[in-house]
Design a protein around this motif. Structure first.
Motif: not given
Lengths: 114, 112
Positions: A35, A37, A40-43, A45, B2, B89, B99, B102-105
């Protein structure tokens, strides 16, 4: 119990240089992931390996290649680094491919491309 | 696009009070949901999960609630402690997928 180990932890590259990020897990997991990071984009893949001997593209594979060397190791290669590849990279593993299971992450590699 | 969204980038809570972190998703095929906690300079660590056949899962101070009709899940931390200060997250996966998404946190700060 080391879990997932990534090397290096930090790296600065010049545009056009190449490098390989190493990842190893000692949990006998079948599946491994890379991944990135970004703020503002998260993780997101990059690539994944469902099992030893297989690899597949994720959401953002352009500019990267991977190798599943054996069950333990999964490496990520940048052939010609670009500033857009400045990011924090995480390797992860899970017992099976995202199937009712959690992923275990390494500590990350902070890569800067100048 | 997203598929997993955390619309609150940050949250501050007094020690001892409840922290509620929210997550929305768009893909109705998602059937397994996870929360991860991340401290600075470390990788995310698994916190708690929930399957779509449940609407609640509890583990000590942490409870995750799932509302499938609203495509919404939330993480409740009660009582909140300063050591809970981290980025959280949410993630989702589908049994037919390959897969975790994930969110942006959300950055949680628990004030002593």
């Amino acid at each position: 119990n080391a879990g997932v180990t990534q090397t290096p932890k930090f790296q600065v590259l010049k545009t056009g240089q190449s490098m390989t990020l190493q990842c190893a897990q000692d949990m006998n997991h079948n599946s491994m992931y890379w991944y990135r990071q970004d703020p503002g984009m998260g993780l997101r893949l990059i690539y994944y390996s469902a099992s030893e001997g297989t690899t597949d593209k994720g959401e953002v594979p352009n500019g990267y290649n991977v190798s599943r060397l054996n069950k333990r190791e999964f490496s990520l290669r940048l052939e010609s680094a670009a500033p857009s590849q400045t990011s924090v990279y995480f390797c992860a593993s899970s017992e099976y491919l995202a199937l009712n299971t959690e992923a275990f992450f390494g500590q990350g590699t902070r890569l800067t491309v100048v | 696009d997203q598929q997993v969204k955390q619309n609150s980038p940050s949250l501050s809570v007094q020690e001892g009070r409840i922290s509620i972190l929210n997550c929305d998703y768009t893909n109705s095929m998602f059937d397994y949901f996870l929360w991860y906690k991340k401290y600075p300079a470390e990788g995310p660590t698994f916190l708690i999960s929930i399957s779509s056949i449940k609407d609640k899962n509890e583990d000590g101070r942490f409870t995750v609630f799932l509302n499938k009709s609203a495509k919404h899940l939330s993480l409740h931390i009660v009582p909140s402690q300063p050591g809970d200060s981290a980025v959280y997250f949410c993630a989702a996966s589908a049994i037919t997928g390959n897969q975790f998404y994930f969110g942006t946190g959300t950055s949680l700060t628990v004030i002593p």
